[in-house]
Design a protein around this motif. Structure first.
Motif, PDB file in Angstrom:
ATOM      1  N   ASN A 148     -14.763   0.845 -18.504  1.00 10.42           N
ATOM      2  CA  ASN A 148     -13.998   1.171 -17.304  1.00 10.42           C
ATOM      3  C   ASN A 148     -13.005   0.081 -16.896  1.00 10.42           C
ATOM      4  O   ASN A 148     -12.131   0.325 -16.066  1.00 10.42           O
ATOM      5  CB  ASN A 148     -14.939   1.467 -16.138  1.00 10.42           C
ATOM      6  CG  ASN A 148     -15.616   2.818 -16.274  1.00 10.42           C
ATOM      7  OD1 ASN A 148     -15.186   3.661 -17.048  1.00 10.42           O
ATOM      8  ND2 ASN A 148     -16.698   3.010 -15.534  1.00 10.42           N
ATOM      9  N   ASP A 164     -15.990  17.184 -15.918  1.00 14.78           N
ATOM     10  CA  ASP A 164     -15.115  16.125 -16.432  1.00 14.78           C
ATOM     11  C   ASP A 164     -15.663  14.774 -15.997  1.00 14.78           C
ATOM     12  O   ASP A 164     -15.675  14.454 -14.809  1.00 14.78           O
ATOM     13  CB  ASP A 164     -13.702  16.344 -15.874  1.00 14.78           C
ATOM     14  CG  ASP A 164     -12.659  15.427 -16.503  1.00 14.78           C
ATOM     15  OD1 ASP A 164     -13.023  14.301 -16.875  1.00 14.78           O
ATOM     16  OD2 ASP A 164     -11.492  15.837 -16.605  1.00 14.78           O
ATOM     17  N   THR A 178     -14.447  11.961 -16.162  1.00 15.71           N
ATOM     18  CA  THR A 178     -13.464  11.039 -15.579  1.00 15.71           C
ATOM     19  C   THR A 178     -13.251  11.314 -14.095  1.00 15.71           C
ATOM     20  O   THR A 178     -12.551  10.547 -13.422  1.00 15.71           O
ATOM     21  CB  THR A 178     -12.093  11.126 -16.291  1.00 15.71           C
ATOM     22  OG1 THR A 178     -11.502  12.413 -16.052  1.00 15.71           O
ATOM     23  CG2 THR A 178     -12.233  10.903 -17.785  1.00 15.71           C
ATOM     24  N   TYR A 191      -5.484  10.134 -12.354  1.00 15.13           N
ATOM     25  CA  TYR A 191      -6.439   9.336 -13.130  1.00 15.13           C
ATOM     26  C   TYR A 191      -7.649  10.151 -13.555  1.00 15.13           C
ATOM     27  O   TYR A 191      -8.701   9.597 -13.890  1.00 15.13           O
ATOM     28  CB  TYR A 191      -6.876   8.116 -12.313  1.00 15.13           C
ATOM     29  CG  TYR A 191      -5.719   7.238 -11.918  1.00 15.13           C
ATOM     30  CD1 TYR A 191      -5.122   6.384 -12.850  1.00 15.13           C
ATOM     31  CD2 TYR A 191      -5.190   7.303 -10.634  1.00 15.13           C
ATOM     32  CE1 TYR A 191      -4.042   5.600 -12.507  1.00 15.13           C
ATOM     33  CE2 TYR A 191      -4.102   6.518 -10.273  1.00 15.13           C
ATOM     34  CZ  TYR A 191      -3.531   5.670 -11.213  1.00 15.13           C
ATOM     35  OH  TYR A 191      -2.456   4.895 -10.873  1.00 15.13           O
ATOM     36  N   ILE A 192      -7.503  11.470 -13.530  1.00 14.27           N
ATOM     37  CA  ILE A 192      -8.557  12.376 -13.970  1.00 14.27           C
ATOM     38  C   ILE A 192      -8.026  13.213 -15.128  1.00 14.27           C
ATOM     39  O   ILE A 192      -6.926  13.750 -15.058  1.00 14.27           O
ATOM     40  CB  ILE A 192      -9.018  13.305 -12.826  1.00 14.27           C
ATOM     41  CG1 ILE A 192      -9.589  12.484 -11.675  1.00 14.27           C
ATOM     42  CG2 ILE A 192     -10.057  14.307 -13.331  1.00 14.27           C
ATOM     43  CD1 ILE A 192      -9.894  13.301 -10.440  1.00 14.27           C
ATOM     44  N   TRP A 233     -10.215  14.254 -18.919  1.00 18.04           N
ATOM     45  CA  TRP A 233     -10.949  13.882 -20.128  1.00 18.04           C
ATOM     46  C   TRP A 233     -10.109  14.061 -21.377  1.00 18.04           C
ATOM     47  O   TRP A 233     -10.271  13.313 -22.357  1.00 18.04           O
ATOM     48  CB  TRP A 233     -12.230  14.707 -20.208  1.00 18.04           C
ATOM     49  CG  TRP A 233     -12.970  14.559 -21.517  1.00 18.04           C
ATOM     50  CD1 TRP A 233     -13.085  15.475 -22.512  1.00 18.04           C
ATOM     51  CD2 TRP A 233     -13.668  13.393 -21.972  1.00 18.04           C
ATOM     52  NE1 TRP A 233     -13.816  14.968 -23.554  1.00 18.04           N
ATOM     53  CE2 TRP A 233     -14.186  13.689 -23.253  1.00 18.04           C
ATOM     54  CE3 TRP A 233     -13.910  12.128 -21.424  1.00 18.04           C
ATOM     55  CZ2 TRP A 233     -14.929  12.770 -23.988  1.00 18.04           C
ATOM     56  CZ3 TRP A 233     -14.651  11.211 -22.163  1.00 18.04           C
ATOM     57  CH2 TRP A 233     -15.153  11.534 -23.425  1.00 18.04           C
ATOM     58  N   VAL A 247      -8.638  10.975 -22.977  1.00 17.91           N
ATOM     59  CA  VAL A 247      -9.501   9.935 -23.525  1.00 17.91           C
ATOM     60  C   VAL A 247      -9.586  10.096 -25.041  1.00 17.91           C
ATOM     61  O   VAL A 247      -9.786  11.199 -25.549  1.00 17.91           O
ATOM     62  CB  VAL A 247     -10.919  10.013 -22.910  1.00 17.91           C
ATOM     63  CG1 VAL A 247     -11.831   8.953 -23.519  1.00 17.91           C
ATOM     64  CG2 VAL A 247     -10.845   9.859 -21.393  1.00 17.91           C
ATOM     65  N   LEU A 293      -9.792   4.277 -23.218  1.00 15.42           N
ATOM     66  CA  LEU A 293      -9.709   4.910 -21.910  1.00 15.42           C
ATOM     67  C   LEU A 293      -8.387   4.510 -21.267  1.00 15.42           C
ATOM     68  O   LEU A 293      -8.088   3.314 -21.162  1.00 15.42           O
ATOM     69  CB  LEU A 293     -10.882   4.443 -21.046  1.00 15.42           C
ATOM     70  CG  LEU A 293     -11.121   5.165 -19.723  1.00 15.42           C
ATOM     71  CD1 LEU A 293     -11.577   6.600 -19.969  1.00 15.42           C
ATOM     72  CD2 LEU A 293     -12.173   4.408 -18.900  1.00 15.42           C
ATOM     73  N   PHE A 332      -8.313   4.713 -15.447  1.00 14.21           N
ATOM     74  CA  PHE A 332      -9.360   5.736 -15.556  1.00 14.21           C
ATOM     75  C   PHE A 332     -10.744   5.091 -15.452  1.00 14.21           C
ATOM     76  O   PHE A 332     -10.905   3.891 -15.682  1.00 14.21           O
ATOM     77  CB  PHE A 332      -9.270   6.463 -16.896  1.00 14.21           C
ATOM     78  CG  PHE A 332      -8.316   7.626 -16.913  1.00 14.21           C
ATOM     79  CD1 PHE A 332      -8.723   8.859 -17.389  1.00 14.21           C
ATOM     80  CD2 PHE A 332      -7.002   7.496 -16.464  1.00 14.21           C
ATOM     81  CE1 PHE A 332      -7.858   9.942 -17.421  1.00 14.21           C
ATOM     82  CE2 PHE A 332      -6.130   8.569 -16.491  1.00 14.21           C
ATOM     83  CZ  PHE A 332      -6.563   9.804 -16.974  1.00 14.21           C
ATOM     84  N   GLU A 333     -11.733   5.902 -15.132  1.00 15.24           N
ATOM     85  CA  GLU A 333     -13.133   5.486 -15.136  1.00 15.24           C
ATOM     86  C   GLU A 333     -13.978   6.601 -15.727  1.00 15.24           C
ATOM     87  O   GLU A 333     -13.683   7.782 -15.530  1.00 15.24           O
ATOM     88  CB  GLU A 333     -13.648   5.216 -13.713  1.00 15.24           C
ATOM     89  CG  GLU A 333     -13.006   4.046 -13.010  1.00 15.24           C
ATOM     90  CD  GLU A 333     -13.598   3.846 -11.617  1.00 15.24           C
ATOM     91  OE1 GLU A 333     -14.645   4.475 -11.327  1.00 15.24           O
ATOM     92  OE2 GLU A 333     -13.013   3.082 -10.843  1.00 15.24           O
ATOM     93  N   LEU A 334     -15.036   6.215 -16.431  1.00 16.01           N
ATOM     94  CA  LEU A 334     -16.048   7.186 -16.852  1.00 16.01           C
ATOM     95  C   LEU A 334     -17.236   7.090 -15.903  1.00 16.01           C
ATOM     96  O   LEU A 334     -17.605   6.006 -15.474  1.00 16.01           O
ATOM     97  CB  LEU A 334     -16.525   6.915 -18.280  1.00 16.01           C
ATOM     98  CG  LEU A 334     -15.499   7.012 -19.401  1.00 16.01           C
ATOM     99  CD1 LEU A 334     -16.203   6.859 -20.749  1.00 16.01           C
ATOM    100  CD2 LEU A 334     -14.730   8.315 -19.342  1.00 16.01           C
TER     101      LEU A 334
END
Length: 297
Positions: A69, A101, A103, A131-132, A134, A137, A146, A150-152
């Motif tokens: 992340n 999703d 993300t 920022y959403i 998947w 990715v 990533l 973005f974040e998972l």
């Protein structure tokens, strides 16, 4: 959640082990009274649960998920376990047509499901929507890239995955004993019990005070998705914590709670969440899948 010291005690003719992990109360029931035999495997089960939490929790700085992340678009090396989890997340994304999703967890920056009436504005939520996704990715068996910003968030599958892995470990070591793994209501039973084949499980009905359905389970998984403890309420409108990754807002007309029975806990968890994502079409979706389920609105 307050961390509690693990315990292993006799209860109603079986052994019950309790500990805390993944912000949930965890218990493992063993259809045995042989504490000397069971205790080493109970400790191994705790270690396996803590291993998964340490690796994939978004709250632990420096772990694998934290490195991913904060990678700023640069490749991060991953192992086979992580590749398999990402592949499962990809399957979830595909079969949900983009509604599941991993993300979308970034939306928690705006949403605090604490029972208050603090509903964020459309403008504030909209700033996170870029920022959403998947589909942006890139991952392989050896690495993940990533996009920056973005974040998972593996919260939607992580606990159920830990249930299945822990149950698998115990079944391999205690193949002659029925074991029930229950992490915060996500459940896996390894095999039927010796005498009374079923374990009796209570499913809370959030629409009724002290409402509980009792389920008999001999083998397989059970998982629940809903807003019993995580929601917002403004005026007469209740906002579920299950968010639409396209709009950034909670699913409209979502059921309060859906519990699904399936062969594996991780499958049950996915199907329960997919049903919630259907809004007022949840029951139709569940019936179409031919599932055993409990739906409360």
């Amino acid at each position: 959640m307050i961390e509690t010291k693990p315990t292993l005690n006799f209860e109603d003719g079986h052994l019950c082990g309790r500990f805390s992990a993944m912000a949930s109360p965890c218990e493992i029931l063993f259809d045995s009274t042989d504490k000397t035999r069971i205790e080493p495997y109970f400790l191994k089960a705790i270690a396996e649960t803590k291993r998964i939490e340490a690796k994939y929790s978004r709250y632990i700085r420096g772990n694998l998920l934290h490195r991913i992340n904060h990678s700023l678009g640069k490749p991060v090396l991953i192992d086979d376990e992580t590749y398999q989890l990402l592949s499962f997340a990809n399957t979830c994304y595909d079969i949900s047509h983009g509604m599941f999703d991993i993300t979308s967890g970034i939306l928690r920056q705006m949403w605090r499901f604490d029972g208050s009436d603090n509903v964020p504005s459309v403008k504030a939520v909209g700033k996170l929507l870029p920022y959403i996704g998947w589909q942006r990715v890139i991952y392989s068996e050896s690495q993940i890239i990533l996009p920056s910003g973005f974040e998972l968030d593996l919260g939607g599958i992580g606990k159920e995955y830990a249930v299945n892995k822990t149950a698998q470990l115990l079944n391999e070591s205690l193949s002659d004993i029925s074991v029930l793994v229950n992490f915060g209501g996500d459940i896996q039973v390894t095999r039927p019990r010796q005498d009374a084949p079923f374990w009796r499980i209570g499913i809370d009905n959030p629409t009724k005070q002290n409402g509980t359905a009792v389920v008999n389970i001999a083998k397989g998984g059970l998982a629940t998705s809903g807003d019993a403890n995580r929601y917002l309420k403004k005026g007469t409108k209740r906002y579920s914590h299950i968010l639409n990754p396209v709009t950034g807002f909670p699913i409209e007309n979502a059921a309060r709670s859906i519990t699904v029975a399936s062969e594996q806990c991780i499958q049950a968890g996915l199907l329960a969440t997919l049903a919630i994502l259907q809004g007022d079409k949840a029951e139709a979706f569940l019936k179409q899948q031919g599932l055993t389920y409990w739906c409360y609105r």
